[in-house]
Design a protein around this motif. Sequence first.
Motif, mmCIF file in Angstrom:
data_model
loop_
_atom_site.group_PDB
_atom_site.id
_atom_site.type_symbol
_atom_site.label_atom_id
_atom_site.label_comp_id
_atom_site.label_asym_id
_atom_site.label_seq_id
_atom_site.Cartn_x
_atom_site.Cartn_y
_atom_site.Cartn_z
ATOM 1 N N TRP A 126 0.831 -1.206 0.000
ATOM 2 C CA TRP A 126 0.000 0.000 0.000
ATOM 3 C C TRP A 126 0.870 1.262 0.000
ATOM 4 C CZ3 TRP A 126 -0.390 4.022 3.511
ATOM 5 C CH2 TRP A 126 -1.394 4.945 3.245
ATOM 6 N N LEU A 127 1.938 1.267 0.801
ATOM 7 C CA LEU A 127 2.817 2.437 0.828
ATOM 8 C C LEU A 127 3.463 2.680 -0.537
ATOM 9 C CD1 LEU A 127 4.644 1.994 4.280
ATOM 10 C CD2 LEU A 127 2.881 3.675 3.695
ATOM 11 N N VAL A 128 3.918 1.606 -1.189
ATOM 12 C CA VAL A 128 4.545 1.754 -2.502
ATOM 13 C C VAL A 128 3.541 2.250 -3.527
ATOM 14 C CG1 VAL A 128 5.628 0.464 -4.392
ATOM 15 C CG2 VAL A 128 6.344 0.052 -2.046
ATOM 16 N N SER A 129 2.314 1.741 -3.475
ATOM 17 C CA SER A 129 1.299 2.195 -4.434
ATOM 18 C C SER A 129 0.960 3.669 -4.217
ATOM 19 C CB SER A 129 0.032 1.347 -4.301
ATOM 20 O OG SER A 129 -0.560 1.515 -3.018
ATOM 21 N N ALA A 130 0.900 4.102 -2.939
ATOM 22 C CA ALA A 130 0.628 5.513 -2.666
ATOM 23 C C ALA A 130 1.781 6.395 -3.152
ATOM 24 C CB ALA A 130 0.389 5.721 -1.172
ATOM 25 N N GLY A 131 3.028 5.970 -2.902
ATOM 26 C CA GLY A 131 4.164 6.741 -3.397
ATOM 27 C C GLY A 131 4.244 6.752 -4.911
ATOM 28 N N THR A 132 3.858 5.650 -5.559
ATOM 29 C CA THR A 132 3.882 5.592 -7.022
ATOM 30 C C THR A 132 2.844 6.531 -7.616
ATOM 31 O OG1 THR A 132 4.608 3.304 -6.890
ATOM 32 C CG2 THR A 132 3.743 4.047 -8.997
ATOM 33 N N LEU A 133 1.696 6.652 -6.978
ATOM 34 C CA LEU A 133 0.680 7.598 -7.466
ATOM 35 C C LEU A 133 1.180 9.043 -7.362
ATOM 36 C CD1 LEU A 133 -2.628 6.075 -6.041
ATOM 37 C CD2 LEU A 133 -1.876 6.138 -8.421
#
Length: 349
Positions: A173-180
């Motif tokens: 979830w953290l990686v997906s938020a940073g990728t967005l």
Amino acid sequence: MADRGNPFGETDNPFQDPAVVEHRPGNQYATLDVYNPFESRGIPPPPPYNEQSAFQAPATLPTVPAQPAAPPGKKTSPTEPKNYGSYGSQETTAAAATADLLRRQEELNRKAEELDRRERELQNTALGGSAGRQNNWPPLPSFCPVQPCFYQDIGVDIPQDFQKTVKIMYYVWLVSAGTLFLNFLACLAWFITDGSQGSGFGMSILWMILFTPCSFICWYRPLYKAFKSDSSFNFFVFFFIFLVQDILYVLQAVGIPGWGFSGWIAAFTAMKGNTGVGVLMIFVAIFLTGTAVMGIVMLKRVHSIYRRTGASFQKAQQEFAAGVFTNQTVRTAAAQAAAGAAQNSFKPQ
């Protein structure tokens, strides 16, 4: 008393028997009994029966090679024998064993502290219920007017066997938020260099604002609750929403122009207009692809764990029904509806 006679014959002394006297050592018959190797150094033992021995000792003793002279001012020391169980290796082994014991001791102390902390948390929870636990997520500073909304402690709430899986999903979830967020920056750069990409830039803002909190609430929190209480209903909620999330991850990695995703198609399209923006979007596309792959892998892993826990659709239905009927708001609304229907039935027509 009759004389029995001499058993040794005519000779009174048995040691004077000719057979014994013949084999006594003499000058012409030397044996090893009279040979002293310490007094006759270098002289071979005499052969028996005055016969020439087949083994002759060397005429002279072997000479030992002389040691080279020591240089002036340096003391000579005798050559020390080799010690195959060297003291240095024993010291190294002992030091390694001591270090290993210290490391294990530290690990045991850390685990003991963690168990004590978890026991205190569980005791506080048992005494005060959910009201005794203060929300700690998101971790906001004390001066911030917005307070944390959720309580999260994987080491306390999640069983030991599932803590690693929950932590990995949290990192996803953290990686997906940073990728967005990186996707938003890439779409902004593309919009600056190409004014016709305003719709894609606007959609990137929408995806970042919408997906970041909704993904945490809609699929991560159900997963957390599912592993915390072995809830089949929360497992089903997670599977349904996270499957949709994985499909969106794949679309983000593809990068259809105008959708607000800096995927591969959009990156190569931007490369034709501006090389720097294209490289930035390719970098974001790599992150989007990695997020999509991790999402698919973790979905399969959680599903395999779900099958081993004994959860089922019937159990999820029972949990849902029990949750609905035990909800105070639902019970109050149902009671009010029943009372209103009863009053209407007794009213005269």
